[in-house]
Design a protein around this motif. Structure first.
Motif: not given
Length: 520
Positions: A6-11, A70-72
């Motif tokens: 999820v973090l990778s997609v968010s970044m 953006h991640p949030m």
């Protein structure tokens, strides 16, 4: 692994969130503009206003500032976060100069929902997003608009009234970027024509006043030069610099006379719906006629000042070390190199820096009319140095003559009186320029305050003092710039001159004039 994915997609989303068209350029007009931020697409509104309340002057800067959130937003920590961020970074704009701010409830809810996730990502709630600074609770996320064009609105928004947007170039005064114009520190902008400070009636009076004075100066200097041509051997050093001085101010008066005839055809860009929206002051070297007038006017103005200094030098050499005419004449090449070379370097420097400006009062093109830096370094400094050097030489020569009373000859008195007649107008011109330098910012702020609503640009926030320039100040400046050429006619105003002209015309001899303090 799920959280890492999820973090990778968010970044990755962060990297592509900034639209390509946001980098097209900075905001240039005080008006509503389409939203280009990808995060804020699909909202109930599609136009925003820049700068926003966080001092982001274009959407590209706002997009960069939104990156940490953006991640949030992608993880949907709060249904209110995206709406709140867009309302803050890209506020809805309903009309020119009016935007809305998010409600305090929206801010508190987004902060409460996303606080833990923000802490996990190492993102802190920015101080400038303090919820207490926003509107109190309201039913809608976008409350009634805030009028940013008014500096008297002290109840609707505790944020907007505490900031000064500075000068924004009105749509009517915008200029093509390739021309390199600037006005009040804003690029691609130019002052309005006719003059921003005076009415058309005042400008008409000033135009004819300058025209009459230029004709008088042109007649006096032309007569001096023609008298010299009739008998070149009559004017030797140390008085020869007066002839070149007269030539310089003959050219200066000729340029002002041409400005009188041309009105504002050269100093102003004509209004048109294409290249120029409204009539604006000409700047730079793209206008060839304006460039030519500037080159002649500035070059000969500086050269005339240098020739006066050279006159004080020749007077000093004749009075103190008691040089003869032949000895002084041997330095003539050096005198010419300085008198024409220094103004030439200054003129070329201004052309290279594109500092030419149209003068909508006189119709000519000059320097330092709107640019304070050019005024200080290319007018105040050179003229000030001329005054210091010339006065020092005059005082030294006078002191030497006082110690040697037998040397107090009529010729030396004439040069001394002539130098004083030049010095007084020059000091007056310097005083006018210094006054302009001191009050130009106040005049411009006053003009913006008076015209901001007409142009739909931000009004000044806190104006400590207002002032408008007096037309008399400008008239005195132009008068003194031209009147310095008139004393040259007194130098040649003698019986000998009358006889020479009589001999020139039909060989007649006529008795001319009575006593003249400049008579030989």
């Amino acid at each position: 692994m799920d959280l890492l994915w999820v973090l990778s997609v968010s970044m990755l989303t962060v990297c592509v969130a900034i639209p390509m068209d946001a980098a097209a350029g900075s905001h240039s007009l005080f008006t509503c503009e389409p939203i280009t931020l990808r995060m804020c697409q699909g909202l109930p509104y599609n136009s925003t206003f820049m700068p926003n309340i966080l001092n982001h002057y274009d959407q590209q800067t706002a997009a960069l500032a939104m990156e940490p959130f953006h991640p949030m937003v992608n993880l949907q920590c709060s249904p209110e976060l995206r709406m709140f961020l867009c309302a803050l970074y890209a506020p809805v704009c309903t009309e020119y100069g009016r935007m809305t701010l998010p409600c305090r409830r929206l801010c508190l809810q987004a902060k409460s929902d996303c606080y833990k996730l923000m802490d996990m990502f190492g993102v802190s709630w920015p101080e400038e997003m303090d919820c207490n600074r926003l509107f109190p609770d309201c039913d809608e996320p976008y409350p009634r608009p805030v009028d940013l064009l008014s500096s008297s609105d002290t109840t609707e928004s505790p944020i907007s009234v505490q900031r000064d947007y500075g000068f924004w170039c009105p749509r009517e005064l915008k200029i093509d970027p390739e021309l390199g114009y600037s006005f009040m520190g804003v690029r691609d902008c130019s002052p309005p024509c006719p003059n921003m400070y005076f009415t058309r009636e005042e400008l008409m009076f000033a135009r004819y006043f300058i025209g009459v004075v230029s004709i008088v100066c042109l007649s006096a200097t032309l007569f001096t030069f023609l008298t010299f041509l009739i008998d070149v051997s009559r004017f030797r050093y140390p008085e020869r610099p007066i002839i070149f001085y007269a030539v310089c101010y003959m050219m200066v008066s000729l340029v002002f006379f041409l400005g009188f005839l041309l009105e504002d055809k050269v100093s102003c860009n004509a209004a048109s719906p294409g290249r120029f929206r409204a009539s604006t002051v000409t700047q730079g070297s793209h206008n060839k006629a304006c460039t030519l007038l500037f080159m002649v006017l500035y070059f000969f103005t500086m050269a005339g000042s240098v020739w006066w200094v050279i006159l004080t030098i020749t007077w000093f050499l004749a009075a103190v070390p008691k040089w003869g005419s032949e000895a002084i004449e041997k330095k003539a090449l050096l005198f010419h190199a300085c008198a024409w070379g220094i103004p030439g370097v200054l003129t070329v420097s201004l052309l290279a820096m594109n500092k030419i400006e149209g003068d909508s009062v006189s119709g000519v093109c000059f320097v330092g009319l709107y640019n304070l830096t050019a005024l200080r370094w290319f007018l105040l400094v050179p003229l000030g140095l001329d005054v210091v050097v010339g006065v020092a030489l005059l005082l030294a020569g006078i002191a030497a003559l006082n110690r040697n009373q037998e040397k107090l000859v009529k010729f030396m008195i004439r040069i001394g009186v002539f130098s004083v007649l030049y010095l007084v107008p020059l000091l007056t011109v310097l005083a006018c320029y210094l006054y302009e330098n001191s009050y130009r910012a106040v005049w411009e702020t006053t003009w913006v305050q008076e015209k901001c609503r007409d142009y739909h640009i931000p009004c000044p926030y806190q104006v400590e003092s207002t002032s408008r320039p007096d037309l008399a100040l400008f008239l005195i400046k132009y008068l003194m710039m031209l009147i310095v050429g008139i004393p040259s006619v007194f130098w040649v105003g003698s019986k000998k001159t009358c006889f020479e002209w009589a001999s020139f015309f039909h060989g007649k001899r006529r008795l001319c004039g009575t006593d003249n303090p400049f008579n030989e």
